[in-house]
Design a protein around this motif. Structure first.
Motif, short mmCIF file in Angstrom:
data_model
loop_
_atom_site.label_atom_id
_atom_site.label_comp_id
_atom_site.label_asym_id
_atom_site.label_seq_id
_atom_site.Cartn_x
_atom_site.Cartn_y
_atom_site.Cartn_z
N THR A 67 -7.86 11.26 -7.98
CA THR A 67 -7.21 10.96 -6.72
C THR A 67 -6.88 12.22 -5.92
O THR A 67 -6.77 12.17 -4.71
CB THR A 67 -5.91 10.19 -6.96
OG1 THR A 67 -5.19 10.86 -7.99
CG2 THR A 67 -6.19 8.76 -7.34
N ASP A 110 -12.59 -3.28 0.70
CA ASP A 110 -11.71 -3.12 -0.46
C ASP A 110 -11.09 -1.73 -0.42
O ASP A 110 -11.66 -0.80 0.14
CB ASP A 110 -12.56 -3.29 -1.73
CG ASP A 110 -11.68 -3.55 -2.94
OD1 ASP A 110 -10.45 -3.58 -2.78
OD2 ASP A 110 -12.23 -3.71 -4.03
N GLN A 111 -9.93 -1.60 -1.00
CA GLN A 111 -9.32 -0.29 -1.15
C GLN A 111 -9.33 0.07 -2.63
O GLN A 111 -8.66 -0.58 -3.43
CB GLN A 111 -7.89 -0.28 -0.61
CG GLN A 111 -7.84 0.00 0.87
CD GLN A 111 -6.46 -0.22 1.44
OE1 GLN A 111 -5.96 -1.33 1.41
NE2 GLN A 111 -5.84 0.81 1.95
N GLN A 112 -10.16 1.07 -2.97
CA GLN A 112 -10.26 1.48 -4.36
C GLN A 112 -10.07 2.98 -4.45
O GLN A 112 -10.68 3.73 -3.69
CB GLN A 112 -11.64 1.11 -4.93
CG GLN A 112 -11.81 -0.38 -5.12
CD GLN A 112 -13.21 -0.73 -5.56
OE1 GLN A 112 -14.00 0.13 -5.89
NE2 GLN A 112 -13.51 -2.01 -5.56
N ASN A 113 -9.26 3.41 -5.38
CA ASN A 113 -8.96 4.84 -5.56
C ASN A 113 -8.61 5.51 -4.24
O ASN A 113 -9.10 6.59 -3.92
CB ASN A 113 -10.15 5.57 -6.21
CG ASN A 113 -10.41 5.03 -7.59
OD1 ASN A 113 -9.47 4.64 -8.28
ND2 ASN A 113 -11.67 4.99 -7.98
N ASN A 133 -6.85 -5.23 -1.87
CA ASN A 133 -6.28 -4.03 -2.45
C ASN A 133 -6.63 -4.03 -3.93
O ASN A 133 -6.15 -4.84 -4.70
CB ASN A 133 -4.76 -4.02 -2.25
CG ASN A 133 -4.13 -2.78 -2.82
OD1 ASN A 133 -4.81 -1.95 -3.41
ND2 ASN A 133 -2.84 -2.65 -2.64
N GLY A 134 -7.52 -3.12 -4.33
CA GLY A 134 -7.95 -3.07 -5.71
C GLY A 134 -7.21 -2.02 -6.52
O GLY A 134 -7.53 -1.80 -7.69
N ASP A 135 -6.23 -1.39 -5.92
CA ASP A 135 -5.47 -0.35 -6.63
C ASP A 135 -4.14 -0.91 -7.10
O ASP A 135 -3.56 -1.77 -6.45
CB ASP A 135 -5.19 0.83 -5.69
CG ASP A 135 -6.39 1.72 -5.53
OD1 ASP A 135 -7.32 1.57 -6.33
OD2 ASP A 135 -6.39 2.53 -4.62
N TYR A 157 -1.07 -4.87 -5.19
CA TYR A 157 -2.26 -5.09 -6.03
C TYR A 157 -2.77 -6.52 -5.90
O TYR A 157 -1.99 -7.47 -5.96
CB TYR A 157 -1.88 -4.77 -7.48
CG TYR A 157 -3.00 -4.86 -8.47
CD1 TYR A 157 -4.27 -4.38 -8.17
CD2 TYR A 157 -2.78 -5.42 -9.73
CE1 TYR A 157 -5.29 -4.46 -9.10
CE2 TYR A 157 -3.80 -5.50 -10.66
CZ TYR A 157 -5.06 -5.02 -10.33
OH TYR A 157 -6.06 -5.10 -11.24
N LYS A 158 -4.06 -6.67 -5.71
CA LYS A 158 -4.75 -7.96 -5.65
C LYS A 158 -4.41 -8.81 -4.43
O LYS A 158 -4.75 -9.99 -4.40
CB LYS A 158 -4.51 -8.78 -6.93
CG LYS A 158 -5.28 -8.24 -8.11
CD LYS A 158 -5.12 -9.15 -9.29
CE LYS A 158 -5.95 -8.67 -10.46
NZ LYS A 158 -5.69 -9.41 -11.67
#
Lengths: 245, 260
Positions: A67, A110-113, A133-135, A157-158
């Motif tokens: 990150t 999607d939002q990842q890392n 939101n995948g984080d 989250y989710k």
């Protein structure tokens, strides 16, 4: 007597509805027709400038968590053929053509890392986009737009948020908690567009024959225009080159 | 029944009705609803805007008036139609009453003063002028105001739940800080839509910008602040959770800070 009364009220109501819906669609110039002998355009968007500072990872040899590494998504360019990713090619000033297909399965951002995936999407007006939101941490989805209603929602989250984009506009999406995360949604009022893949290739099909101005948009490099003649049932290859400066 | 008794009864009820009507007249609060807000730009509105608003907000509403340079937070740029304090959902345009409220009560902790030196008519006349600066009012309509749920009581359990939301679920502290002083780790890098730096709110001062009542604070979580990084939590929190967070945030007020 009663029936006539009820019917007339219903009729008036329907008329009102029709008038109001016409009002909303008044500024859309695009009309749908059959395209039996459409031509296809395939091509490549290239960037010939220097890539010195772009994509450079300053912390390459450091042992850091993923990150904290900063990589730029501004200019993603293939090393093989200098193809430019995340550029949007579209036809300018087209008034008639194939049917607009609004996808029943919503495109996803999607939002990842702490990054938005994908970085750029191109959609036809009327499409609903799902934001995920995948984080396992808090994010927010903040859009800046004038014609489409902007919004700013905090997501955990989710969480899934669906939003419909009705008007052609280029919209920037940011997450205020993570400054290097942002994405673009390009909304167009006709279906003749494509976003380039990682090698800079695109394909637009079923174009009514004629001469058109093609436009390519990139967040950093701006726009380029080119006039191309589309022949019926033929494939034409074009190339856009962003030179440095 | 004797005629005299009847007369007494009738007169009693008459008097009661008249007094209650009179009381209703005097008690009824003077709200924004009672002021007639014009729909078209009037000369009075133009004059009032030019005289009182344009030094900060600029002649064309771009937030670039002659005095604006030395100010932080910057005066609002009206061209985008992004208004912070609303009763409408996130991203929506404000209702006329929302603008009237902000003009009348001002924004604490900023250079926007309560414009109660102007008459109600003058304040109302500015609203169409402000709306005329943005094309957003031509292409969109404000959404219906959000529903404010039934208020829960600020019990200890409720405050504990609010604390949990603040520190774990929504991570409000990332911007507003654990103690609510607006000094969280992400606080320094926040920018508004116009590219100006913006400070997360310091709850300890207790001067809430959109109003000090619990309902005002509740509305800020529900509607978000347009044009700023503050999002809406309407989809994240239930009605009750938002009330809990409201009371927790209000419990962060420090009396010694409010006197500064």
């Amino acid at each position: 007597m009663k029936l006539i009364y009820v019917l007339s009220v219903l009729f008036a109501f329907l008329c009102c509805n029709l008038i109001s819906s016409k009002d909303i669609l008044a500024d859309s110039k695009y009309s749908e027709t059959e395209v039996p002998d459409g031509g296809t355009i395939i091509g490549n968007v290239k960037y010939m400038g220097e890539l010195a500072a772009v994509g450079l990872n300053l912390y390459r040899d450091w042992e850091l968590s993923d990150t904290s590494k900063t990589t730029s998504e501004k200019l993603i360019c293939s090393k093989v053929n200098s193809g430019l990713k995340n550029a949007v090619v579209s036809l300018k000033d087209i008034t008639q053509g194939k049917k607009k297909i609004i996808p029943a399965i919503h495109p996803i951002i999607d939002q990842q890392n702490n990054y938005f995936i994908p970085h750029v999407i191109a959609i036809v007006s009327g499409t609903t986009v799902d934001f995920l939101n995948g984080d396992e941490q808090m994010h927010n989805i903040h859009t800046r737009s004038t014609r489409n209603q902007p919004f700013n929602f905090g997501t955990t989250y989710k969480q899934r948020i669906s939003k419909k984009f009705d008007y052609p506009e280029i919209i920037k999406i940011t997450c205020d908690l993570h400054k290097n995360a942002y994405a673009w949604i390009v909304v167009l009022d006709h279906p003749y567009f494509d976003a380039t893949d990682r090698n800079g290739y695109f394909e637009i099909c079923d174009i009514p024959p004629g001469t058109y101005t093609f436009q390519v948009w990139h967040e950093e490099l701006g726009t380029l225009e080119k006039e191309v003649t589309v022949h019926p049932k033929e494939t034409t290859t074009i190339e856009f080159v962003y030179s440095q400066n | 029944m004797k005629p005299k008794v009847l007369l007494n009864k009738v007169s009693f009820w008459c008097v009661t009705a008249v007094t209650s009507a009179a009381l209703m007249q005097s008690i009824a609060p003077v709200t924004a609803n009672e002021v007639k807000i014009p729909t078209e730009v009037t000369d009075l509105g133009k004059d009032t805007y030019k005289k009182y608003c344009s030094p900060c907000h600029g002649e064309e509403g771009k937030g670039d008036g002659p005095v604006a340079r030395s100010m932080l937070p910057k005066p609002r740029d009206f061209t985008r139609g992004a208004y912070k304090f609303r009763t409408t959902p996130s991203g929506s345009l404000p209702t006329d009453e929302d603008i009237y409220r902000t003009v009348s009560f001002g924004v604490p902790n900023s250079t926007m003063i309560p414009w109660d030196i102007l008459t109600e008519e003058q304040r109302a006349s500015v609203i169409p002028v402000l709306k005329s600066f943005s094309e957003a009012f031509e292409v969109r309509k404000p959404d219906a105001p959000v529903e404010v749920g039934l208020r829960v009581r600020p019990t200890e359990k409720c405050l504990a739940e609010g604390k949990k939301i603040y520190e774990e679920k929504l991570e409000c502290w990332k911007c507003h800080g654990i103690e609510g002083r607006g000094d969280g780790p992400s606080a320094a890098e926040q920018e508004d839509d116009f590219g100006f730096p913006i400070k997360p709110f310091d709850f300890t001062t207790g001067k809430f910008k959109g109003g000090n009542s619990p309902q005002d604070v509740y509305l800020r979580f529900t509607t978000g602040l347009n044009g700023t990084p503050m999002p809406s939590f309407a989809k994240e929190l239930t009605d009750e959770e938002r009330w809990c967070l409201t009371y927790y945030v209000m419990s962060l007020i420090k009396p010694e800070e409010t006197k500064k």
